[in-house]
Design an enzyme around this catalytic site. Structure first.
Site, PDB file in Angstrom:
ATOM      1  N   LYS A 146       0.856  -1.200   0.000  1.00 60.03           N
ATOM      2  CA  LYS A 146       0.000   0.000   0.000  1.00 60.03           C
ATOM      3  C   LYS A 146       0.887   1.242   0.000  1.00 60.03           C
ATOM      4  O   LYS A 146       1.772   1.382   0.848  1.00 60.03           O
ATOM      5  CB  LYS A 146      -0.925  -0.008   1.232  1.00 60.03           C
ATOM      6  CG  LYS A 146      -1.760   1.279   1.387  1.00 60.03           C
ATOM      7  CD  LYS A 146      -2.786   1.187   2.514  1.00 60.03           C
ATOM      8  CE  LYS A 146      -3.444   2.529   2.810  1.00 60.03           C
ATOM      9  NZ  LYS A 146      -4.435   2.475   3.899  1.00 60.03           N
ATOM     10  N   LYS A 175     -10.633  12.458   8.365  1.00 56.68           N
ATOM     11  CA  LYS A 175     -10.160  11.985   9.669  1.00 56.68           C
ATOM     12  C   LYS A 175     -10.072  13.168  10.638  1.00 56.68           C
ATOM     13  O   LYS A 175      -9.800  14.288  10.198  1.00 56.68           O
ATOM     14  CB  LYS A 175      -8.735  11.420   9.533  1.00 56.68           C
ATOM     15  CG  LYS A 175      -8.626  10.081   8.846  1.00 56.68           C
ATOM     16  CD  LYS A 175      -7.159   9.645   8.783  1.00 56.68           C
ATOM     17  CE  LYS A 175      -6.987   8.363   8.000  1.00 56.68           C
ATOM     18  NZ  LYS A 175      -7.543   7.187   8.659  1.00 56.68           N
ATOM     19  N   ASP A 190       1.210   6.130   5.759  1.00 51.58           N
ATOM     20  CA  ASP A 190       0.276   5.183   5.156  1.00 51.58           C
ATOM     21  C   ASP A 190       0.860   4.499   3.910  1.00 51.58           C
ATOM     22  O   ASP A 190       0.147   3.881   3.135  1.00 51.58           O
ATOM     23  CB  ASP A 190      -1.037   5.902   4.825  1.00 51.58           C
ATOM     24  CG  ASP A 190      -2.248   4.976   4.926  1.00 51.58           C
ATOM     25  OD1 ASP A 190      -2.115   3.899   5.534  1.00 51.58           O
ATOM     26  OD2 ASP A 190      -3.305   5.323   4.370  1.00 51.58           O
ATOM     27  N   ASP A 240     -12.469   6.949   3.451  1.00 51.82           N
ATOM     28  CA  ASP A 240     -11.269   6.661   4.250  1.00 51.82           C
ATOM     29  C   ASP A 240     -10.847   5.189   4.129  1.00 51.82           C
ATOM     30  O   ASP A 240      -9.757   4.819   4.538  1.00 51.82           O
ATOM     31  CB  ASP A 240     -11.516   7.030   5.717  1.00 51.82           C
ATOM     32  CG  ASP A 240     -10.234   7.165   6.513  1.00 51.82           C
ATOM     33  OD1 ASP A 240      -9.150   7.167   5.886  1.00 51.82           O
ATOM     34  OD2 ASP A 240     -10.313   7.274   7.755  1.00 51.82           O
ATOM     35  N   GLU A 300      -9.714   3.703   1.673  1.00 55.58           N
ATOM     36  CA  GLU A 300      -9.144   3.897   0.330  1.00 55.58           C
ATOM     37  C   GLU A 300      -8.071   2.870  -0.006  1.00 55.58           C
ATOM     38  O   GLU A 300      -7.854   2.556  -1.170  1.00 55.58           O
ATOM     39  CB  GLU A 300      -8.564   5.319   0.220  1.00 55.58           C
ATOM     40  CG  GLU A 300      -7.138   5.522   0.771  1.00 55.58           C
ATOM     41  CD  GLU A 300      -6.977   5.196   2.249  1.00 55.58           C
ATOM     42  OE1 GLU A 300      -7.970   5.289   2.993  1.00 55.58           O
ATOM     43  OE2 GLU A 300      -5.860   4.848   2.669  1.00 55.58           O
ATOM     44  N   ARG A 327      -7.753  -0.344   0.376  1.00 54.19           N
ATOM     45  CA  ARG A 327      -8.186  -1.571  -0.312  1.00 54.19           C
ATOM     46  C   ARG A 327      -8.505  -1.305  -1.785  1.00 54.19           C
ATOM     47  O   ARG A 327      -8.373  -2.192  -2.618  1.00 54.19           O
ATOM     48  CB  ARG A 327      -9.376  -2.191   0.437  1.00 54.19           C
ATOM     49  CG  ARG A 327     -10.616  -1.366   0.454  1.00 54.19           C
ATOM     50  CD  ARG A 327     -11.587  -1.790   1.554  1.00 54.19           C
ATOM     51  NE  ARG A 327     -11.151  -1.322   2.878  1.00 54.19           N
ATOM     52  CZ  ARG A 327     -11.767  -1.608   4.013  1.00 54.19           C
ATOM     53  NH1 ARG A 327     -12.828  -2.382   4.012  1.00 54.19           N
ATOM     54  NH2 ARG A 327     -11.318  -1.138   5.165  1.00 54.19           N
TER      55      ARG A 327
HETATM   56  N1  BES Z   1      -4.745   4.210   6.745  1.00 57.89           N
HETATM   57  C1  BES Z   1      -5.907   3.857   7.474  1.00 57.89           C
HETATM   58  C2  BES Z   1      -5.667   2.760   8.500  1.00 57.89           C
HETATM   59  C3  BES Z   1      -4.795   3.117   9.664  1.00 57.89           C
HETATM   60  C4  BES Z   1      -5.372   3.630  10.823  1.00 57.89           C
HETATM   61  C5  BES Z   1      -3.439   2.907   9.633  1.00 57.89           C
HETATM   62  C6  BES Z   1      -4.568   3.949  11.900  1.00 57.89           C
HETATM   63  C7  BES Z   1      -2.648   3.219  10.715  1.00 57.89           C
HETATM   64  C8  BES Z   1      -3.215   3.745  11.849  1.00 57.89           C
HETATM   65  C9  BES Z   1      -7.000   3.354   6.515  1.00 57.89           C
HETATM   66  O1  BES Z   1      -6.991   3.919   5.255  1.00 57.89           O
HETATM   67  C10 BES Z   1      -8.322   3.696   7.155  1.00 57.89           C
HETATM   68  O2  BES Z   1      -8.572   4.838   7.385  1.00 57.89           O
HETATM   69  N2  BES Z   1      -9.115   2.668   7.424  1.00 57.89           N
HETATM   70  C11 BES Z   1     -10.395   2.838   8.032  1.00 57.89           C
HETATM   71  C12 BES Z   1     -11.382   1.923   7.342  1.00 57.89           C
HETATM   72  C13 BES Z   1     -12.825   2.168   7.705  1.00 57.89           C
HETATM   73  C14 BES Z   1     -13.257   3.534   7.250  1.00 57.89           C
HETATM   74  C15 BES Z   1     -13.675   1.095   7.062  1.00 57.89           C
HETATM   75  C16 BES Z   1     -10.284   2.462   9.514  1.00 57.89           C
HETATM   76  O3  BES Z   1      -9.563   1.524   9.847  1.00 57.89           O
HETATM   77  O4  BES Z   1     -10.884   3.153  10.321  1.00 57.89           O
HETATM   78 ZN    ZN Z   2      -5.083   4.562   4.556  1.00 62.01          ZN
HETATM   79 ZN    ZN Z   3      -8.017   5.758   5.104  1.00 60.87          ZN
END
Ligand code: BES
Ligand code: ZN
Ligand code: ZN
Length: 487
Positions: A255, A267, A278, A337, A339, A341
Site C-alpha cells: 500500500k 479523519k 500510510d 477513508d 481507500e 483496499r
Molecule cells: N490508513 C488507514 C488505517 C490506519 C489507521 C493505519 C490507523 C494506521 C493507523 C486506513 O486507510 C483507514 O482509514 N481505514 C479505516 C477503514 C474504515 C473507514 C472502514 C479504519 O480503519 O478506520
Molecule cells: Zn489509509
Molecule cells: Zn483511510
C-alpha cells in the site's frame, strides 16, 4: 559503522562496551576485576543476569574510562532473541548518547543458553544498525556523532550471517527512512523516483507507469482514490529475476498512500498526523526488494505499489459513489477513508494480469481495527492457502516479527457485498478481516497472503530496536519468504 569480529579486544581498545551476562553466570573466564564487580552486583541484587535487567557503570582503566553496560540474558527458559534485540538496542542507544566511537561486545555468556550461530550473528548486525537509526534529517542541530566501529567477541560468530544481517539492517533502515519522510517531501512522484534510484543501487529493475498508463490499464478504483489530489498517481513496478531457469514468480503488493487525509470522510486531526506513514507497505516491499537483490536470492519477484494521495477537492470521490475497478467488479463507496483496499485491488489485479505471478502477497497499513485486535506488536494476516501462509509464518519467525492469522468464516462473506454494487468498501466489523476479504475478492485461483501492518508499521516511542516513527515492519520477513522460495 564497521562491525568486525575481534576475539582479543580489551577494555583499553574501546570507549564503550556491552557485556551479555546470563543467570548463574560463570565468572571464571572474565578478568579478575570484572568478575569481582559482577559478584558484588549479584550479592547486592543490583544485577543478576536476569532477562530485562541491565546495569550501566563507568569502568576506569588507569586515566581512561569505558562506558560499560551489562545486559541480562536470562537462562535457557527465559532467553528469547526478541529480548536480546531489545536489550542490545537500548544498551547501544545509551552508549551512543555518551558519544563513544568504538564499541566492544562480549557475548561469551550466551553460548551455554543459546547457540544458534547464524541467527545470533544476523541478529547482532541487524540490531546494531537498526538501533543506530533515528529520524533527525530536519533538525538543524542534529547530532553528527558517529559510532565508528564495533568489535565482537565471545561467540562463534558466522561472518556470512553478519554480512546478511548488515544488508537486512540497512534495508530495514531504508524502509524506515521512506516511511518517516513527511508527505510534503515524499509525494507519489518522489516515492517512484526513490524506488528507481534504490533499484539501480541494489540491482532490481523499476518501471514507473504514469497517469495516462494507469488510465489505459482501467485502474478505476486506484484512480478514484487519487482524484482529489493535485499530485499525480504513480504505479511503481519493480522486477527482480533471481532465477532464469524457473518460471515461478512471487508477487508483492505494498500500500502506497503517501498521505491519507481520509478524503471527504475526513479523519480527525489527531488521526491525520501520522498518515504520512500510510505507505508503510510500500516501504516494506521496496526495502525487501533491495535486500533480495543485494543478497542475490534465487527467486523471481515482482513488486507493485499503486502510489497516490487521498485528499479533498472538488475532484474527490464521494461517499455514495459507485465505481468500477480494473478487475471489473463494481464497488459502493461507503467511506472514502477505506481507500487502501481500493488501490490494493487494482494493484493485485495488475500484478496477476500483467506480471505473471504464481502467488501474491499484499502488505498494508490498512485498518485501525488491526491495532484494536493486536496492538503494536503483531501484524494481522489473512490467507486463502495454508501452505503459503505457513511459509510466511516461518519467515516472520525467522525475522523475530510477530504475526497472527485471522479467520475467514463463511458468515463474513455476506458482509462485503452491497445491494447496489458487487462489493462495498466499508463492510464494518470485523474490520481487519472484511478489509482483507475485500482484497481476496480480486484474487484469482492462486495462493494469497494479506498482511495488515497498521499497528506495526510505526511507533510512538523509541524503544529497543525501534526508533520513533517508521519501523520497517515486513522488510525482513518478505526477504526470508523470497529466500525460502528459492530452496
Ligand atoms: N490508513 C488507514 C488505517 C490506519 C489507521 C493505519 C490507523 C494506521 C493507523 C486506513 O486507510 C483507514 O482509514 N481505514 C479505516 C477503514 C474504515 C473507514 C472502514 C479504519 O480503519 O478506520
Ligand atoms: Zn489509509
Ligand atoms: Zn483511510
Amino acid at each position: 559503522m564497521q562491525i568486525r569480529i575481534d576475539e582479543n579486544w580489551k577494555m583499553s581498545d574501546v570507549d564503550g562496551a556491552i557485556i551479555g551476562i546470563s543467570q548463574n553466570f560463570d565468572l571464571s573466564g572474565f578478568p579478575d576485576r570484572l568478575s569481582a564487580v559482577l559478584r558484588q552486583l549479584k550479592e547486592n541484587e543490583l544485577f543478576q543476569g536476569k532477562i530485562d535487567e541491565s546495569y550501566t557503570l563507568t569502568w576506569m582503566n588507569d586515566s581512561e574510562w569505558v562506558e560499560l553496560v551489562f545486559i541480562g540474558l536470562g537462562n535457557d527458559e527465559k532467553f528469547t532473541r526478541s529480548k536480546l534485540r531489545a536489550e542490545l538496542g537500548d544498551a547501544y542507544r545509551t552508549l551512543k548518547k555518551k558519544k563513544i566511537k568504538t564499541l566492544g561486545l562480549d557475548l561469551r555468556s550466551l553460548k551455554s543458553i543459546y547457540d544458534e550461530k547464524k541467527a545470533v550473528s544476523r541478529l547482532i548486525a541487524e540490531t546494531l544498525i537498526m538501533s543506530d537509526y533515528s529520524f533527525d534529517d530536519y533538525k538543524s542541530d542534529r547530532k553528527k556523532h558517529e559510532l565508528k566501529s564495533v568489535l565482537l567477541k565471545g561467540f562463534s560468530f558466522d561472518q556470512d550471517s553478519l554480512d546478511e544481517g548488515e544488508i537486512l539492517g540497512k534495508s530495514n533502515v531504508f524502509a524506515r527512512s521512506l516511511t518517516n519522510m513527511p508527505a510534503n517531501a515524499l509525494t507519489p512522484t518522489k516515492l517512484a523516483k526513490m524506488a528507481s534510484e534504490y533499484g539501480e543501487t541494489c540491482g532490481f529493475d523499476v518501471e514507473i507507469k504514469d497517469f495516462e498508463d494507469i488510465v489505459a490499464l482501467n485502474m478505476e478504483a486506484f484512480l478514484s482514490v487519487s482524484k482529489g489530489s493535485t499530485e499525480p498517481p504513480k504505479l511503481i513496478v519493480m522486477r527482480y529475476n533471481g532465477n532464469e531457469k524457473s518460471d515461478k514468480r512471487l508477487g508483492l503488493v505494498g500500500k502506497g498512500l503517501t498521505y491519507d487525509s481520509g478524503g471527504l470522510s475526513i479523519k480527525p486531526t489527531a488521526s491525520m498526523v501520522n498518515m504520512k506513514d500510510d505507505m508503510g507497505g510500500a516501504s516494506a516491499v521496496i526495502g525487501a526488494m533491495g535486500a533480495i537483490a543485494q543478497m542475490g536470492v534465487k527467486t523471481n519477484v515482482t513488486a507493485v505499489v499503486a502510489a497516490c494521495e487521498n485528499m479533498i477537492s472538488g475532484h474527490s470521490y464521494k461517499p455514495g459513489d459507485i465505481i468500477s475497478s480494473m478487475g471489473g467488479k463494481s464497488i459502493f463507496i461507503g467511506n472514502t477513508d477505506a481507500e487502501g483496499r481500493l488501490t490494493l485491488v487494482d494493484a493485485v489485479t495488475y500484478i496477476q494480469n500483467h506480471e505473471n505471478v504464481d502467488m501474491v502477497l499484499d502488505i498494508a497499513t490498512l485498518t485501525g481495527a488491526a491495532i484494536h485486535c493486536l496492538g503494536n506488536d503483531a501484524s494481522a494476516i489473512l490467507s486463502n492457502d495454508d501452505t503459503f501462509y505457513s511459509i510466511v509464518e516461518n519467515a516472520f519467525k525467522k525475522a523475530d516479527e510477530n504475526q497472527w492469522r485471522m479467520p475467514i468464516f463463511d458468515e463474513y462473506k455476506e458482509l462485503i457485498k452491497h445491494e447496489q454494487a458487487d462489493l462495498t468498501n466499508s463492510a464494518g466489523s470485523p474490520g481487519t478481516i472484511t478489509a482483507g476479504m475485500f482484497i481476496e475478492a480480486f484474487v484469482k485461483d492462486i495462493p494469497w497472503v494479506h498482511i495488515d501492518i497498521a499497528g506495526t508499521a510505526f511507533r510512538d516511542k523509541q524503544k529497543g530496536i525501534f526508533s520513533k516513527g517508521g519501523t520497517g515492519a515486513g522488510v525482513r520477513p518478505l526477504y526470508f519468504l523470497a529466500k525460502k522460495l528459492s530452496e
